[in-house]
Design a protein around this motif. Sequence first.
Motif, PDB file in Angstrom:
ATOM      1  N   GLY A   4       0.825  -1.203   0.000  1.00 16.69           N
ATOM      2  CA  GLY A   4       0.000   0.000   0.000  1.00 16.69           C
ATOM      3  C   GLY A   4       0.856   1.249   0.000  1.00 16.69           C
ATOM      4  N   PHE A   5       1.927   1.225   0.779  1.00 16.10           N
ATOM      5  CA  PHE A   5       2.861   2.360   0.833  1.00 16.10           C
ATOM      6  C   PHE A   5       3.450   2.627  -0.555  1.00 16.10           C
ATOM      7  CE2 PHE A   5       7.015   4.260   1.359  1.00 16.10           C
ATOM      8  CZ  PHE A   5       6.828   5.215   2.355  1.00 16.10           C
ATOM      9  N   ILE A   6       3.913   1.569  -1.212  1.00 15.14           N
ATOM     10  CA  ILE A   6       4.522   1.728  -2.536  1.00 15.14           C
ATOM     11  C   ILE A   6       3.485   2.209  -3.554  1.00 15.14           C
ATOM     12  CG2 ILE A   6       5.673   0.517  -4.423  1.00 15.14           C
ATOM     13  CD1 ILE A   6       6.853  -1.368  -2.269  1.00 15.14           C
ATOM     14  N   SER A   7       2.271   1.668  -3.457  1.00 14.10           N
ATOM     15  CA  SER A   7       1.211   2.081  -4.375  1.00 14.10           C
ATOM     16  C   SER A   7       0.877   3.561  -4.204  1.00 14.10           C
ATOM     17  CB  SER A   7      -0.042   1.234  -4.151  1.00 14.10           C
ATOM     18  OG  SER A   7      -1.079   1.648  -5.002  1.00 14.10           O
ATOM     19  N   GLY A   8       0.772   4.003  -2.953  1.00 14.61           N
ATOM     20  CA  GLY A   8       0.517   5.422  -2.695  1.00 14.61           C
ATOM     21  C   GLY A   8       1.648   6.294  -3.208  1.00 14.61           C
ATOM     22  N   MET A   9       2.871   5.831  -3.039  1.00 12.46           N
ATOM     23  CA  MET A   9       4.040   6.569  -3.518  1.00 12.46           C
ATOM     24  C   MET A   9       4.041   6.652  -5.045  1.00 12.46           C
ATOM     25  SD  MET A   9       8.016   5.897  -2.458  1.00 12.46           S
ATOM     26  CE  MET A   9       8.141   4.361  -3.394  1.00 12.46           C
ATOM     27  N   PHE A  10       3.701   5.548  -5.706  1.00  8.61           N
ATOM     28  CA  PHE A  10       3.642   5.539  -7.166  1.00  8.61           C
ATOM     29  C   PHE A  10       2.524   6.451  -7.686  1.00  8.61           C
ATOM     30  CE2 PHE A  10       5.881   1.486  -8.858  1.00  8.61           C
ATOM     31  CZ  PHE A  10       6.995   1.779  -8.083  1.00  8.61           C
ATOM     32  N   THR A  11       1.418   6.504  -6.957  1.00 11.87           N
ATOM     33  CA  THR A  11       0.287   7.323  -7.399  1.00 11.87           C
ATOM     34  C   THR A  11       0.676   8.786  -7.508  1.00 11.87           C
ATOM     35  OG1 THR A  11      -1.295   5.799  -6.363  1.00 11.87           O
ATOM     36  CG2 THR A  11      -2.092   8.004  -6.878  1.00 11.87           C
ATOM     37  N   THR A  12       1.379   9.295  -6.506  1.00  9.61           N
ATOM     38  CA  THR A  12       1.713  10.722  -6.487  1.00  9.61           C
ATOM     39  C   THR A  12       3.018  11.046  -7.213  1.00  9.61           C
ATOM     40  OG1 THR A  12       2.688  10.371  -4.280  1.00  9.61           O
ATOM     41  CG2 THR A  12       0.445  11.234  -4.376  1.00  9.61           C
ATOM     42  N   SER A  13       3.781  10.031  -7.602  1.00 16.09           N
ATOM     43  CA  SER A  13       5.042  10.308  -8.300  1.00 16.09           C
ATOM     44  C   SER A  13       4.947  10.051  -9.801  1.00 16.09           C
ATOM     45  CB  SER A  13       6.187   9.474  -7.705  1.00 16.09           C
ATOM     46  OG  SER A  13       5.902   8.094  -7.784  1.00 16.09           O
ATOM     47  N   ILE A  14       4.369   8.898 -10.196  1.00 16.84           N
ATOM     48  CA  ILE A  14       4.297   8.590 -11.629  1.00 16.84           C
ATOM     49  C   ILE A  14       2.872   8.342 -12.107  1.00 16.84           C
ATOM     50  CG2 ILE A  14       6.638   7.667 -11.703  1.00 16.84           C
ATOM     51  CD1 ILE A  14       5.457   4.852 -11.669  1.00 16.84           C
ATOM     52  N   GLY A  15       1.885   8.457 -11.208  1.00 13.31           N
ATOM     53  CA  GLY A  15       0.485   8.318 -11.606  1.00 13.31           C
ATOM     54  C   GLY A  15       0.041   6.901 -11.895  1.00 13.31           C
ATOM     55  N   MET A  16       0.715   5.904 -11.310  1.00 18.50           N
ATOM     56  CA  MET A  16       0.354   4.496 -11.516  1.00 18.50           C
ATOM     57  C   MET A  16       0.204   3.798 -10.171  1.00 18.50           C
ATOM     58  SD  MET A  16       2.361   2.782 -14.740  1.00 18.50           S
ATOM     59  CE  MET A  16       1.733   2.950 -16.391  1.00 18.50           C
ATOM     60  N   ALA A  17      -1.034   3.603  -9.757  1.00 22.36           N
ATOM     61  CA  ALA A  17      -1.276   2.955  -8.459  1.00 22.36           C
ATOM     62  C   ALA A  17      -1.285   1.435  -8.563  1.00 22.36           C
ATOM     63  CB  ALA A  17      -2.616   3.434  -7.898  1.00 22.36           C
ATOM     64  N   GLY A  18      -1.588   0.913  -9.758  1.00 19.58           N
ATOM     65  CA  GLY A  18      -1.875  -0.500  -9.900  1.00 19.58           C
ATOM     66  C   GLY A  18      -0.725  -1.485  -9.887  1.00 19.58           C
ATOM     67  N   PRO A  19       0.388  -1.223 -10.580  1.00 23.36           N
ATOM     68  CA  PRO A  19       1.433  -2.253 -10.705  1.00 23.36           C
ATOM     69  C   PRO A  19       1.934  -2.861  -9.393  1.00 23.36           C
ATOM     70  CG  PRO A  19       1.823  -0.539 -12.312  1.00 23.36           C
ATOM     71  CD  PRO A  19       0.663  -0.080 -11.471  1.00 23.36           C
ATOM     72  N   PRO A  20       2.175  -2.082  -8.321  1.00 22.45           N
ATOM     73  CA  PRO A  20       2.619  -2.736  -7.077  1.00 22.45           C
ATOM     74  C   PRO A  20       1.609  -3.740  -6.542  1.00 22.45           C
ATOM     75  CG  PRO A  20       3.010  -0.371  -6.965  1.00 22.45           C
ATOM     76  CD  PRO A  20       2.164  -0.606  -8.175  1.00 22.45           C
ATOM     77  N   LEU A  21       0.311  -3.396  -6.633  1.00 22.57           N
ATOM     78  CA  LEU A  21      -0.719  -4.322  -6.167  1.00 22.57           C
ATOM     79  C   LEU A  21      -0.755  -5.576  -7.037  1.00 22.57           C
ATOM     80  CD1 LEU A  21      -3.785  -2.006  -5.413  1.00 22.57           C
ATOM     81  CD2 LEU A  21      -2.082  -2.863  -3.821  1.00 22.57           C
ATOM     82  N   LEU A  22      -0.674  -5.384  -8.336  1.00 23.11           N
ATOM     83  CA  LEU A  22      -0.692  -6.528  -9.248  1.00 23.11           C
ATOM     84  C   LEU A  22       0.455  -7.488  -8.961  1.00 23.11           C
ATOM     85  CD1 LEU A  22      -1.545  -5.515 -12.935  1.00 23.11           C
ATOM     86  CD2 LEU A  22      -2.663  -7.199 -11.497  1.00 23.11           C
ATOM     87  N   LEU A  23       1.646  -6.944  -8.801  1.00 32.59           N
ATOM     88  CA  LEU A  23       2.808  -7.772  -8.505  1.00 32.59           C
ATOM     89  C   LEU A  23       2.608  -8.545  -7.207  1.00 32.59           C
ATOM     90  CD1 LEU A  23       5.747  -5.351  -9.416  1.00 32.59           C
ATOM     91  CD2 LEU A  23       5.333  -7.599 -10.448  1.00 32.59           C
ATOM     92  N   TYR A  24       2.112  -7.862  -6.192  1.00 29.61           N
ATOM     93  CA  TYR A  24       1.946  -8.484  -4.874  1.00 29.61           C
ATOM     94  C   TYR A  24       0.872  -9.569  -4.910  1.00 29.61           C
ATOM     95  CZ  TYR A  24       1.295  -8.812   0.208  1.00 29.61           C
ATOM     96  OH  TYR A  24       1.196  -9.257   1.504  1.00 29.61           O
ATOM     97  N   PHE A  25      -0.285  -9.243  -5.490  1.00 31.25           N
ATOM     98  CA  PHE A  25      -1.373 -10.216  -5.529  1.00 31.25           C
ATOM     99  C   PHE A  25      -0.998 -11.448  -6.354  1.00 31.25           C
ATOM    100  CE2 PHE A  25      -4.652  -6.576  -4.957  1.00 31.25           C
ATOM    101  CZ  PHE A  25      -4.412  -6.588  -3.587  1.00 31.25           C
ATOM    102  N   ALA A  26      -0.287 -11.220  -7.463  1.00 34.10           N
ATOM    103  CA  ALA A  26       0.110 -12.349  -8.301  1.00 34.10           C
ATOM    104  C   ALA A  26       1.142 -13.230  -7.596  1.00 34.10           C
ATOM    105  CB  ALA A  26       0.675 -11.842  -9.628  1.00 34.10           C
ATOM    106  N   SER A  27       2.060 -12.600  -6.874  1.00 37.66           N
ATOM    107  CA  SER A  27       3.121 -13.373  -6.211  1.00 37.66           C
ATOM    108  C   SER A  27       2.634 -14.102  -4.968  1.00 37.66           C
ATOM    109  CB  SER A  27       4.288 -12.446  -5.840  1.00 37.66           C
ATOM    110  OG  SER A  27       3.887 -11.472  -4.905  1.00 37.66           O
ATOM    111  N   THR A  28       1.496 -13.654  -4.398  1.00 41.61           N
ATOM    112  CA  THR A  28       0.925 -14.346  -3.232  1.00 41.61           C
ATOM    113  C   THR A  28      -0.209 -15.289  -3.630  1.00 41.61           C
ATOM    114  OG1 THR A  28      -0.517 -12.423  -2.830  1.00 41.61           O
ATOM    115  CG2 THR A  28       1.537 -12.535  -1.577  1.00 41.61           C
ATOM    116  N   HIS A  29      -0.467 -15.368  -4.940  1.00 46.84           N
ATOM    117  CA  HIS A  29      -1.430 -16.334  -5.493  1.00 46.84           C
ATOM    118  C   HIS A  29      -2.841 -16.165  -4.939  1.00 46.84           C
ATOM    119  CE1 HIS A  29       2.007 -18.258  -7.333  1.00 46.84           C
ATOM    120  NE2 HIS A  29       2.582 -18.410  -6.158  1.00 46.84           N
ATOM    121  N   ARG A  30      -3.302 -14.924  -4.845  1.00 44.75           N
ATOM    122  CA  ARG A  30      -4.693 -14.685  -4.458  1.00 44.75           C
ATOM    123  C   ARG A  30      -5.607 -15.066  -5.621  1.00 44.75           C
ATOM    124  NH1 ARG A  30      -5.181 -11.926   0.436  1.00 44.75           N
ATOM    125  NH2 ARG A  30      -7.264 -12.820   0.238  1.00 44.75           N
TER     126      ARG A  30
END
Length: 242
Positions: free
Chosen positions: A128-154
């Motif tokens: 969540g921290f990385i996603s929030g940081m990405f949102t305000t720096s490069i305008g992309m909230a999704g990739p950190p969540l995608l990486l995390y969810f895929a790697s934890t096999h949700r």
Amino acid sequence: MQELLFYFFIILAASILQTSTGFGFSVMATPFLLLLFTPQEAMQINIILSLVISFSLIWKVRHDIDVALLKKVMIGSVAGAPFGSILFALVDVTTFKLLIAILLIGLTILLIRNFSIQQTRSRDYGVGFISGMFTTSIGMAGPPLLLYFASTHRNKETIRAVSLAYYIFIYLISLLSQVIFEGTSKMVWIYSMYALPIVFLGLIFGQMLFTRLNQKLFKILIYFLLVAAGLILLIQSLWTML
């Protein structure tokens, strides 16, 4: 007329992708919207239509939301957002995008090769921290969540539901801050209104696609989105450097 048809096609494809996966609207739409609008207008149209999709689906997916996970990701993003603003002000954004692009593509390759991690409380807050940081720096909230969810096999239901609920939270904040501090334009709202029937058509087709996706195909779509996001950042940063 040709530009309007092109706009509608972009929105339809992005809406189908967002509805079926919970991600992808900005990855699919933003590069093409930038051909038609200013960066600020493209970003605001992207946020508004993403919010429409998330609000339209949230009641349907509410039982699939992992509330505990969502809360931790939201809290982490609130903490990370100010750091993203500081990064945006202090570092060279082009170089930062280039590094993120390489990292994103590299991590996706690891995921394809069956890399996995264990979900923990601290990692939930961290993504969540990385996603929030990405949102305000490069305008992309999704990739950190995608990486995390895929790697934890949700499972695909939880990934889509948590993502859509999170986007309501993070994009509302983003839209309000943009309107307050940067302003908006009549064109943003007119073209967002034009796109609404197309978005709702995308919702129908996207939901049909979601019901036909098994977990394996869903993962392949996630890998596609991650690689696409990485390539977009890579092209943007290299184009700026030239």
